[in-house]
Design an enzyme around this catalytic site. Structure first.
Site, PDB file in Angstrom:
ATOM      1  N   GLY A 145      46.131  38.508  45.804  1.00 56.62           N
ATOM      2  CA  GLY A 145      45.633  37.859  44.593  1.00 56.62           C
ATOM      3  C   GLY A 145      44.778  38.790  43.755  1.00 56.62           C
ATOM      4  O   GLY A 145      44.864  38.803  42.521  1.00 56.62           O
ATOM      5  N   ASP A 146      43.942  39.594  44.429  1.00 56.43           N
ATOM      6  CA  ASP A 146      43.117  40.578  43.717  1.00 56.43           C
ATOM      7  C   ASP A 146      44.005  41.613  43.029  1.00 56.43           C
ATOM      8  O   ASP A 146      43.720  42.051  41.911  1.00 56.43           O
ATOM      9  CB  ASP A 146      42.171  41.285  44.696  1.00 56.43           C
ATOM     10  CG  ASP A 146      41.404  40.301  45.559  1.00 56.43           C
ATOM     11  OD1 ASP A 146      41.034  39.231  45.043  1.00 56.43           O
ATOM     12  OD2 ASP A 146      41.182  40.605  46.748  1.00 56.43           O
TER      13      ASP A 146
END
Length: 303
Positions: A250-251
């Site tokens: 996600g990052d």
């Protein structure tokens, strides 16, 4: 200037243990030690994509020293504030046991040290980018994101927020450039269950009504959706590949999106870069390299 903030960075000790047994001595079959924390992950992927940035936050003790050393080794610039007491956290991640994790607590962060961070952020100006990602340590005010965004309000800084529930909702009035909930987090905010890409679109628009400019919704194997500030909506299924390590995916998506936006100021291109970076990290042992992102990008955009 491009900065990320990681309030509680970690040294992630990632191990595989074959045939793990409780109450007995177990031995690792593989191990890896990496600097961790959502902001640090964003900084690393940005650096891998050729975008210079500075990782900000707090560090303490010998673990903090090792986090900084490893970042330097990787080519990531950092400017952490040293906490004189305590030690930065070590997170144990048991990769082979359903992603089981044991996360440390980290040091106490005083009000004086918080003000030091604020002074660093005061140097940001129009066109700069700030990433606020992850949870806030219990020793800090739980409205820390709000305080930062209120302080920078009106300066023209593009702020990206990757946080959950109230942490996210409470900053929308400051019009963050990008927010990135996943479908479960988005559903929690509105008390609904969101399973497919069409389901999330109206709720992404609701976040826009509350103040978000661009809403990027990650959905793991289901793909992703972008509700863009110009009214366009983009959606894509997940690229094909083998999930190796979901930590930091996600990052990586956030980093890829902003890398794409900074390059072309085009929502569709940024969206494709976000999906490509997120998926490339998920398909890799470590966070995605430029070459890995490019390979997935070609799959995302073919046809």
């Amino acid at each position: 200037m491009i900065c990320t903030v990681t309030f509680n960075p970690s040294l992630d000790y990632i191990v595989s243990v074959e045939d793990f047994k409780l109450g007995l001595t177990n031995r690792t079959s593989s191990e890896l030690m990496l600097p961790g924390g959502k902001g640090i992950n964003v900084s690393t992927v940005l650096m891998n994509l050729g975008i210079e940035n500075t990782a900000l936050g707090f560090m303490a003790g010998f673990v903090g020293d090792e986090i900084v050393r490893k970042l330097e080794e990787m080519g990531v610039r950092s400017d952490f504030i040293r906490i004189p007491e305590g030690v930065s956290r070590i997170n144990l991640k048991l990769k082979s046991i359903d992603g089981t994790e044991i996360n440390g607590m980290g040091p106490e962060i005083s009000a004086e040290k918080v003000q030091e961070l604020m002074k660093k952020l005061d140097t940001l100006k129009e066109g700069d980018v700030l990433f606020l990602a992850g949870s806030i340590p219990s020793s800090m005010p739980d409205d820390m994101y709000e305080k930062i965004m209120a302080r920078l309000d009106g300066k023209g800084v593009m702020i990206v927020v990757d946080a959950t529930r109230d942490l996210l909702v409470n900053v929308l009035k400051y019009h963050p450039f990008l927010v990135k909930p996943n479908n479960h987090e988005l559903g929690e905010i509105f008390g609904v269950e969101l399973k497919n890409r069409q389901d999330v679109i109206p709720y992404g628009k609701k976040l826009q009504e509350k103040g978000a400019r661009n809403v990027l919704i990650s959905m793991a194997g289901e793909g992703a959706v972008l509700v863009a500030e110009n009214g366009q909506v983009f959606e894509k299924p997940a690229p094909k590949g083998t999930l190796v390590n979901g930590v930091g995916a996600g990052d990586s998506m956030v980093a890829g999106f902003m890398a794409g936006w900074m390059e072309k100021q085009d929502h569709e291109y940024a969206f494709h870069m976000g999906i490509s970076a997120g998926s490339a990290s998920a398909f890799s042992e470590n966070l995605a390299t430029r070459e890995e992102v490019q390979a997935v990008y070609e799959q995302v955009t073919e046809g």
